[in-house]
Scaffold this active site. Structure first.
Site, PDB file in Angstrom:
ATOM      1  N   GLU A 108       0.844  -1.204   0.000  1.00  0.00           N
ATOM      2  CA  GLU A 108       0.000   0.000   0.000  1.00  0.00           C
ATOM      3  C   GLU A 108       0.877   1.250   0.000  1.00  0.00           C
ATOM      4  O   GLU A 108       1.987   1.231   0.541  1.00  0.00           O
ATOM      5  CB  GLU A 108      -0.860   0.024   1.278  1.00  0.00           C
ATOM      6  CG  GLU A 108      -2.317  -0.315   1.086  1.00  0.00           C
ATOM      7  CD  GLU A 108      -3.135   0.719   0.319  1.00  0.00           C
ATOM      8  OE1 GLU A 108      -2.586   1.460  -0.506  1.00  0.00           O
ATOM      9  OE2 GLU A 108      -4.354   0.746   0.536  1.00  0.00           O
ATOM     10  N   ASP A 112      -4.821   4.963   5.872  1.00  0.00           N
ATOM     11  CA  ASP A 112      -5.454   6.129   6.508  1.00  0.00           C
ATOM     12  C   ASP A 112      -6.477   5.604   7.524  1.00  0.00           C
ATOM     13  O   ASP A 112      -6.129   5.312   8.662  1.00  0.00           O
ATOM     14  CB  ASP A 112      -6.078   6.979   5.387  1.00  0.00           C
ATOM     15  CG  ASP A 112      -6.735   8.259   5.871  1.00  0.00           C
ATOM     16  OD1 ASP A 112      -6.719   8.522   7.071  1.00  0.00           O
ATOM     17  OD2 ASP A 112      -7.278   9.006   5.041  1.00  0.00           O
ATOM     18  N   LYS A 140      -1.123   6.682   8.696  1.00  0.00           N
ATOM     19  CA  LYS A 140      -1.662   7.748   9.559  1.00  0.00           C
ATOM     20  C   LYS A 140      -2.273   7.042  10.764  1.00  0.00           C
ATOM     21  O   LYS A 140      -3.477   6.790  10.800  1.00  0.00           O
ATOM     22  CB  LYS A 140      -2.740   8.530   8.818  1.00  0.00           C
ATOM     23  CG  LYS A 140      -2.266   9.297   7.601  1.00  0.00           C
ATOM     24  CD  LYS A 140      -3.445  10.110   7.032  1.00  0.00           C
ATOM     25  CE  LYS A 140      -3.170  10.671   5.675  1.00  0.00           C
ATOM     26  NZ  LYS A 140      -4.341  11.266   5.015  1.00  0.00           N
ATOM     27  N   VAL A 162      -1.521  14.294   2.320  1.00  0.00           N
ATOM     28  CA  VAL A 162      -0.197  14.363   1.678  1.00  0.00           C
ATOM     29  C   VAL A 162      -0.319  14.019   0.194  1.00  0.00           C
ATOM     30  O   VAL A 162      -1.291  13.387  -0.217  1.00  0.00           O
ATOM     31  CB  VAL A 162       0.807  13.399   2.362  1.00  0.00           C
ATOM     32  CG1 VAL A 162       1.130  13.864   3.769  1.00  0.00           C
ATOM     33  CG2 VAL A 162       0.297  11.966   2.393  1.00  0.00           C
ATOM     34  N   ASP A 168      -1.978  11.176  -5.075  1.00  0.00           N
ATOM     35  CA  ASP A 168      -2.456  12.337  -5.837  1.00  0.00           C
ATOM     36  C   ASP A 168      -3.503  13.133  -5.063  1.00  0.00           C
ATOM     37  O   ASP A 168      -4.036  12.676  -4.054  1.00  0.00           O
ATOM     38  CB  ASP A 168      -3.075  11.870  -7.155  1.00  0.00           C
ATOM     39  CG  ASP A 168      -4.358  11.095  -6.949  1.00  0.00           C
ATOM     40  OD1 ASP A 168      -4.288   9.858  -6.848  1.00  0.00           O
ATOM     41  OD2 ASP A 168      -5.439  11.718  -6.864  1.00  0.00           O
TER      42      ASP A 168
HETATM   43  P1  IMP Z   1      -8.101   4.267   3.743  1.00  0.00           P
HETATM   44  O1  IMP Z   1      -9.000   3.279   3.073  1.00  0.00           O
HETATM   45  O2  IMP Z   1      -8.891   5.319   4.488  1.00  0.00           O
HETATM   46  O3  IMP Z   1      -7.062   3.617   4.644  1.00  0.00           O
HETATM   47  O4  IMP Z   1      -7.350   5.070   2.614  1.00  0.00           O
HETATM   48  C1  IMP Z   1      -6.412   4.454   1.805  1.00  0.00           C
HETATM   49  C2  IMP Z   1      -6.318   5.059   0.437  1.00  0.00           C
HETATM   50  O5  IMP Z   1      -6.784   6.413   0.413  1.00  0.00           O
HETATM   51  C3  IMP Z   1      -4.878   5.115  -0.006  1.00  0.00           C
HETATM   52  O6  IMP Z   1      -4.522   3.963  -0.725  1.00  0.00           O
HETATM   53  C4  IMP Z   1      -4.820   6.369  -0.853  1.00  0.00           C
HETATM   54  O7  IMP Z   1      -5.153   6.072  -2.190  1.00  0.00           O
HETATM   55  C5  IMP Z   1      -5.888   7.253  -0.279  1.00  0.00           C
HETATM   56  N1  IMP Z   1      -5.313   8.240   0.681  1.00  0.00           N
HETATM   57  C6  IMP Z   1      -5.349   8.190   2.033  1.00  0.00           C
HETATM   58  N2  IMP Z   1      -4.752   9.259   2.589  1.00  0.00           N
HETATM   59  C7  IMP Z   1      -4.298   9.997   1.550  1.00  0.00           C
HETATM   60  C8  IMP Z   1      -3.551  11.248   1.467  1.00  0.00           C
HETATM   61  O8  IMP Z   1      -3.199  11.871   2.463  1.00  0.00           O
HETATM   62  N3  IMP Z   1      -3.263  11.667   0.205  1.00  0.00           N
HETATM   63  C9  IMP Z   1      -3.643  11.025  -0.927  1.00  0.00           C
HETATM   64  N4  IMP Z   1      -4.326   9.864  -0.895  1.00  0.00           N
HETATM   65  C10 IMP Z   1      -4.662   9.356   0.329  1.00  0.00           C
END
Ligand code: IMP
Length: 190
Positions: A108, A112, A140, A162, A168
């Site tokens: 990954e 987040d 994070k 970020v 992106d």
């Molecule tokens: P999660 O499902 O909330 O853990 O988010 C994961 C996905 O969200 C990552 O693979 C990224 O594609 C996107 N993502 C999470 N945080 C960021 C960020 O700060 N910048 C850009 N993309 C993010």
């Protein structure tokens, strides 16, 4: 070879500054590669890159790994064009490899809330691999809502948006060779 490494970036009318530079990123990836070499010796793991964000990290990580290994890709989307997750994960492409009885390393770019990685973890586990490990360049950890054990973390970062190095903002910024964070001072409104 020269990479795209500006000091600041203007993306969607917001200013971003360097959070992790090229040297920090590359030396941490070299360390992760050594750990994977040690932990997966004689296991011929399959790296599964989670597209789109992880494509640059995966490419650099694999070049620091010297054991026999394979690669495949899974494609997801969850963020849309916003700075916060849509909270919904969509599968865009499944993996092609037969992973039954194989050692899997999910790669990954960033964890987040943990929603995306949990979603994939469930799908991958149903395919009966020998083991599943997770490596994420960024984590994070204060933003996690869906618990997940990330086995290899490049950098723990604060809960801030970020971009760069594959990440992106509304499709822009993936080609930056460093990781950037919103510059709150420059973006302050009078
Ligand atoms: P999660 O499902 O909330 O853990 O988010 C994961 C996905 O969200 C990552 O693979 C990224 O594609 C996107 N993502 C999470 N945080 C960021 C960020 O700060 N910048 C850009 N993309 C993010």
């Amino acid at each position: 070879m020269s990479f795209y490494t500006p000091e600041t970036v203007l993306c969607n009318n917001e200013v971003f500054k360097v959070m992790l530079d090229q040297n920090q990123i590359q030396s941490r990836i070299a360390e992760l590669g050594k750990e994977l070499d040690r932990d997966f010796e004689d296991k011929k793991p399959i790296f599964i890159g989670i597209l789109n964000g992880a494509f640059i990290f995966l490419a650099d990580l694999m070049r620091h790994v010297s054991i026999p290994c394979e690669v495949d890709f899974y494609k997801l989307s969850s963020y849309g064009d916003e700075k916060v997750s849509s909270g919904q994960v969509k599968q865009r492409k499944d993996i092609d490899a037969d992973i039954t009885g194989r050692h899997i390393i999910l790669v990954e770019d960033i964890v987040d809330t943990g929603l995306s990685i949990n979603y994939i973890l469930n799908i991958v586990k149903q395919k009966n691999p020998a083991s599943v490990s997770i490596v994420s360049l960024l984590c994070k950890k204060d933003a996690i809502k869906y618990h997940v054990d990330v086995d290899y973390v490049g950098f723990d970062i604060p809960t801030k948006f970020v971009l760069g190095y594959g990440l992106d903002y509304a499709q822009e910024g993936k080609n930056l060779a460093q990781i950037y964070v919103l510059d709150e001072n420059s973006n302050q409104k009078d």
